[in-house]
Motif scaffolding. Structure first.
Motif, PDB file in Angstrom:
ATOM      1  N   CYS A  73       1.073  -1.434   0.253  1.00 36.94           N
ATOM      2  CA  CYS A  73      -0.428   0.050   0.088  1.00 36.94           C
ATOM      3  C   CYS A  73       0.849   1.386   0.110  1.00 36.94           C
ATOM      4  N   VAL A  74       2.600   1.000   0.525  1.00 34.04           N
ATOM      5  CA  VAL A  74       3.132   2.529   0.050  1.00 34.04           C
ATOM      6  C   VAL A  74       2.697   3.245  -1.197  1.00 34.04           C
ATOM      7  N   ASP A  75       2.651   3.980  -1.206  1.00 31.04           N
ATOM      8  CA  ASP A  75       3.066   4.222  -2.765  1.00 31.04           C
ATOM      9  C   ASP A  75       4.246   4.449  -3.075  1.00 31.04           C
ATOM     10  N   PRO A  76       4.174   3.381  -4.782  1.00 35.54           N
ATOM     11  CA  PRO A  76       5.370   3.356  -5.223  1.00 35.54           C
ATOM     12  C   PRO A  76       5.852   3.826  -6.431  1.00 35.54           C
ATOM     13  N   THR A  77       5.887   5.104  -6.135  1.00 33.15           N
ATOM     14  CA  THR A  77       5.987   6.475  -7.188  1.00 33.15           C
ATOM     15  C   THR A  77       7.176   6.707  -6.995  1.00 33.15           C
ATOM     16  N   TRP A  82       0.049 -10.440 -15.427  1.00 32.05           N
ATOM     17  CA  TRP A  82      -0.037  -9.545 -14.211  1.00 32.05           C
ATOM     18  C   TRP A  82      -1.285  -8.185 -14.695  1.00 32.05           C
ATOM     19  N   ASP A  83      -1.579  -7.397 -13.532  1.00 30.27           N
ATOM     20  CA  ASP A  83      -2.596  -6.317 -14.050  1.00 30.27           C
ATOM     21  C   ASP A  83      -2.140  -5.731 -14.407  1.00 30.27           C
ATOM     22  N   GLY A  84      -0.836  -5.264 -13.874  1.00 32.78           N
ATOM     23  CA  GLY A  84       0.351  -4.084 -14.257  1.00 32.78           C
ATOM     24  C   GLY A  84       0.267  -2.906 -13.495  1.00 32.78           C
ATOM     25  N   VAL A  85      -0.185  -3.248 -12.100  1.00 33.85           N
ATOM     26  CA  VAL A  85      -0.277  -2.255 -11.505  1.00 33.85           C
ATOM     27  C   VAL A  85       0.920  -2.224 -10.343  1.00 33.85           C
ATOM     28  N   ASP A  86       2.220  -1.531 -10.278  1.00 34.44           N
ATOM     29  CA  ASP A  86       3.825  -1.050  -9.665  1.00 34.44           C
ATOM     30  C   ASP A  86       3.415  -1.381  -7.994  1.00 34.44           C
ATOM     31  N   ARG A  87       3.754  -2.519  -7.473  1.00 33.48           N
ATOM     32  CA  ARG A  87       2.835  -2.128  -5.665  1.00 33.48           C
ATOM     33  C   ARG A  87       4.522  -2.505  -5.333  1.00 33.48           C
ATOM     34  N   TRP A  88       4.990  -2.379  -3.345  1.00 42.63           N
ATOM     35  CA  TRP A  88       6.032  -2.168  -3.136  1.00 42.63           C
ATOM     36  C   TRP A  88       6.561  -3.992  -2.805  1.00 42.63           C
TER      37      TRP A  88
END
Length: 300
Positions: free
Chosen positions: A140-144, A195-201
């Motif tokens: 849930c941490v912002d991966p920006t 994979w849905d392509g959403v970057d997550r930590w």
């Protein structure tokens, strides 16, 4: 913990001893020059780890490939720490290369605890839920701006196809010793799971030596050298490598893992286990026995 290099030659490791660490500390951090230095038991493969006094550790990469993680850890662990439900190592200082050591290195607080193992975990389901809660918070941490998969973490968080050739070589070597037909089916399912392509930590190496216990409960997570942002399925591998069947189910439910992510996570566990089995087959040591045990878990 040890990562398995997947591309190219095995990293050329340097030898680091306590005298070298004392010299580096004295030259760069004179405020700590008088503290005793001694190796940490089971200090890992990617880094040499030394106690610095009673409350700190010096962590020195063992090869150039592992040194790529130092800048990342210095930059991101202070960002991640306040957002996570368990302690993680937060750097106290960054060391520079010295006359007889060529890489950047770090000083961290010493986190108390003993490495996790199935025998040491007091309540396997609670442990699984606590671990899942930690990973859920991490995701849930912002991966920006977070580091994407790359050489710094052996492409954890990227596509499993990076490891396809290595996995096929392991399967060929193990043919006739294990159920390679089942393993190939599991591997193909993992490769095909999208994979849905959403970057997550992700942590990247959720394993026994990187999970610390206190009185049988999860108290800290260490060694973020393979962390980054991308597909977090690599962190699901622990469901087969360490958790019990009941713990595995609780872990999946707590994280709400979909079928595709679960399949990819199983593939991550299979890749590393097959490579270890192929390398250690015929050996009677603990690593070989553990790899064979995990292979059975993956196949169930």
């Amino acid at each position: 913990m040890s990562t398995i290099p997947s591309l190219g030659a095995v990293p050329r490791r340097r030898t680091v001893d306590a005298d070298q660490v004392r010299r580096l500390v004295a030259e760069q951090f004179p405020q700590w020059a008088g503290l005793p230095v001694r190796p940490v038991a089971r200090g890992g493969w990617d880094n040499f780890t030394f106690h610095l006094g009673d409350t700190m550790v010096a962590r020195l990469p063992s090869a150039a490939e592992y040194a790529l993680a130092v800048e990342k850890e210095q930059r991101w662990l202070p960002v991640l720490a306040p957002r996570l439900p368990l302690p993680i190592p937060v750097p106290l200082a960054e060391g520079k290369p010295g006359p007889d050591y060529p890489f950047a290195w770090s000083i961290y607080p010493w986190l108390e605890g003993e490495p996790a193992s199935a025998e040491r975990v007091a309540d396997p389901v609670r442990f699984a839920v606590d671990l899942a809660g930690f990973l859920a918070a991490l995701q849930c941490v912002d991966p920006t701006g977070a580091p994407p998969p790359g050489k710094h973490n052996w492409f954890r968080g990227g596509t499993l196809r990076t490891y396809d050739e290595q996995t096929r070589r392991a399967l060929a070597k193990l043919d006739g010793h294990v159920d390679t037909g089942l393993a190939r089916d599991i591997w193909k399912t993992a490769l095909d799971a999208r994979w849905d392509g959403v970057d997550r930590w992700f942590h990247g190496d959720v394993a026994e030596g990187n999970l610390l216990l206190g009185q049988g409960e999860l108290t800290a997570v260490i060694d973020f050298g393979t962390c980054g942002a991308g597909d977090p399925a690599c962190d699901m591998a622990v469901a087969w490598t360490l958790l019990t069947a009941d713990g595995r189910q609780a872990f999946r439910e707590r994280l709400s893992v979909d079928e595709a992510t679960w399949a990819r996570g199983r593939g991550w566990a299979l890749w590393k286990t097959l490579v270890t089995c192929a390398r250690t087959w015929g050996s009677a040591d603990r690593e070989a026995g553990e790899a064979r045990r995990v292979l059975v878990e993956i196949g169930q």
